[in-house]
Write an enzyme that holds these catalytic residues in place. Structure first.
Site, short mmCIF file in Angstrom:
data_model
loop_
_atom_site.label_atom_id
_atom_site.label_comp_id
_atom_site.label_asym_id
_atom_site.label_seq_id
_atom_site.Cartn_x
_atom_site.Cartn_y
_atom_site.Cartn_z
N ASP A 1 -16.42 -7.43 8.60
CA ASP A 1 -16.59 -9.03 7.56
C ASP A 1 -17.55 -7.96 6.93
O ASP A 1 -18.26 -7.61 7.33
CB ASP A 1 -16.60 -9.48 8.20
CG ASP A 1 -17.23 -11.57 7.59
OD1 ASP A 1 -16.35 -11.59 6.92
OD2 ASP A 1 -18.39 -11.22 7.25
N ASN B 1 -22.08 -12.35 -4.16
CA ASN B 1 -21.00 -13.49 -5.18
C ASN B 1 -21.33 -13.85 -5.86
O ASN B 1 -21.12 -14.76 -6.95
CB ASN B 1 -19.77 -13.73 -4.26
CG ASN B 1 -18.69 -13.97 -4.79
OD1 ASN B 1 -17.93 -12.94 -5.21
ND2 ASN B 1 -18.15 -14.57 -4.12
N HIS C 1 -18.20 -13.88 -9.87
CA HIS C 1 -16.93 -13.29 -8.78
C HIS C 1 -16.70 -11.91 -8.96
O HIS C 1 -15.97 -11.27 -8.63
CB HIS C 1 -16.13 -14.37 -8.84
CG HIS C 1 -16.05 -15.62 -8.34
ND1 HIS C 1 -15.71 -15.41 -7.08
CD2 HIS C 1 -16.13 -16.75 -8.96
CE1 HIS C 1 -16.41 -16.89 -6.91
NE2 HIS C 1 -16.16 -17.30 -7.91
N ASP D 1 -16.11 -9.17 -6.74
CA ASP D 1 -14.68 -8.33 -7.08
C ASP D 1 -15.08 -6.76 -6.60
O ASP D 1 -14.40 -6.09 -6.23
CB ASP D 1 -14.21 -8.81 -8.09
CG ASP D 1 -13.56 -9.68 -8.65
OD1 ASP D 1 -13.31 -9.67 -7.00
OD2 ASP D 1 -12.62 -10.33 -9.28
N ASP E 1 -13.93 -11.28 1.63
CA ASP E 1 -14.47 -10.43 2.19
C ASP E 1 -14.28 -9.68 3.73
O ASP E 1 -14.81 -8.82 4.58
CB ASP E 1 -15.67 -10.21 2.62
CG ASP E 1 -16.29 -11.60 3.06
OD1 ASP E 1 -15.66 -12.29 3.54
OD2 ASP E 1 -17.68 -11.67 3.60
N ARG F 1 -17.65 5.74 11.02
CA ARG F 1 -17.44 5.98 10.40
C ARG F 1 -18.30 5.26 8.81
O ARG F 1 -18.48 5.75 8.19
CB ARG F 1 -16.59 7.21 9.85
CG ARG F 1 -16.08 8.38 9.12
CD ARG F 1 -14.38 9.19 9.10
NE ARG F 1 -13.95 9.48 10.90
CZ ARG F 1 -13.50 9.62 10.91
NH1 ARG F 1 -11.88 9.79 10.25
NH2 ARG F 1 -13.01 10.01 12.45
#
Length: 361
Positions: A222, A230, A235, A239, A265, A285
């Site tokens: 998350d 956002n 938006h 994105d 997300d 990583r």
């Protein structure tokens, strides 16, 4: 006459085999030209194709192919016959066709045949030998050969059309499959696709003996700070964050792994034949890729509208939860998803931007 009959039958047999085995229109035309030239002593012959919109010369062979004036005259003469019924023009009738007489022909056979799609083929064979003119038996053999050729062209056109439609169908099916399994924004697997892969792995393991079941790990991710970007920048900015993060996942996961946008997300990675330690290495990583020099945040910032300040503490990061079947071989794969989700929320509670491996929280 017996020898001639044998030669005719041999010609037809060779012609049928050559047409049937031709793998392309070019090969078919080459075979027809070669066999017509070898089987008959023509001064000239041609095969032309006419359709609703235009015509096309397929073959034109003359004793002197370099004589363009003679070739043009022959083609004009042939064109004058294409709308007539099939006919053999004998040496007694040749005077009624001035162009044929000028070309030195003693006999001519013209065979127009209908083909598929409103097109037609026209065959013209001409001989200048008065001692061995084209006769009725030649007309019969050439008419049979012309029909074989026409059938071959029709079949080839049909096969080509079938291949074209099959290719279109495969392309459409591939497009539908991509739409059904791919998240349109990020290009990752979508939720349905990753759940399908999880179910497939579950069913595969159910069919295996317990000691041969495949271990796997699941990672639930998350994004931290996503809501600020956002809500603050809209938006479009949100994105951009999702696309940038998806690029990190695509560069980080292995070919055997499946990365998906699970919703909003949230992201999920399915890692077959991977234990908790290997999954944790992959998670670290991903965290490093987001943290190094703040490049991830800067890449996103460059795509934001305006120059609004980004407050401290809103740098983008991610919280990760990992669950593995390595220490719990009887666990169902879809149960691992719930465990990875629980581990994710433990990462959130412990300060975010970290990875937690599920240990029975």
């Amino acid at each position: 006459q017996l020898n001639r009959r044998v030669e005719e039958l041999d010609f037809l047999y060779s012609f049928q085999n050559a047409i049937a085995s031709a793998g392309s229109e070019t090969a078919l035309l080459e075979a027809a030209e070669r066999l017509f030239s070898a089987g008959f002593s023509f001064n000239a012959f041609s095969i032309s194709k006419s359709g609703i919109e235009c015509g096309e010369l397929l073959i034109c062979r003359l004793a002197d192919d370099d004589d363009t004036e003679t070739k043009d005259l022959f083609l004009r003469f042939g064109s004058s016959l294409k709308d007539r019924p099939p006919v053999i023009i004998t040496k007694e009738q040749i005077a009624d066709f001035p162009d044929a007489a000028r070309l030195g022909f003693s006999s001519v056979i013209s065979i127009p045949l209908g083909a598929a799609g409103g097109s037609s083929l026209h065959f013209v064979f001409a001989s200048g030998r008065r001692d061995v003119p084209l006769v009725e038996s030649d007309f019969v053999i050439l008419n049979m050969a012309a029909r074989e050729f026409t059938d071959g062209m029709v079949k080839m056109a049909q096969d080509t059309e079938i291949r074209r439609k099959n290719a279109q169908l495969e392309e459409a099916n591939e497009l539908l499959f991509r739409k059904a399994t791919t998240d349109p924004l990020t290009g990752l697997h979508n939720r349905q696709s990753i759940l399908t892969r999880i179910r497939e792995l579950r069913e595969l393991n159910r069919r295996r003996p317990e000691d041969k079941r495949l271990s796997c790990s699941l990672m639930f991710i998350d994004l931290d700070g996503f809501k600020f970007y956002n809500d603050t920048f809209g938006h479009q900015a949100g994105d951009a964050v999702l696309v940038e993060f998806a690029a990190i996942l695509q560069q980080t996961v292995r070919l055997c792994d499946s990365a998906a946008r699970y919703g909003g997300d949230e992201f999920v990675i399915l890692m077959p034949e991977t234990g908790a330690e290997g999954a944790a290495v992959l998670a670290q990583r991903i965290l490093r890729s987001m943290a190094e020099d703040g490049s991830f945040t800067e890449n996103v910032r460059s795509k934001l509208p305006g120059t609004a300040p980004i407050p401290a503490g809103t740098r983008l990061g991610c919280s990760i939860g990992v669950a593995s079947s390595e220490a719990q071989p009887d666990v169902e794969v879809d149960e691992l998803l719930k465990q990875a989700d629980a581990a994710l929320y433990e990462s959130k509670r412990n300060g975010k931007n970290r990875c937690t491996v599920y240990t029975g929280i």
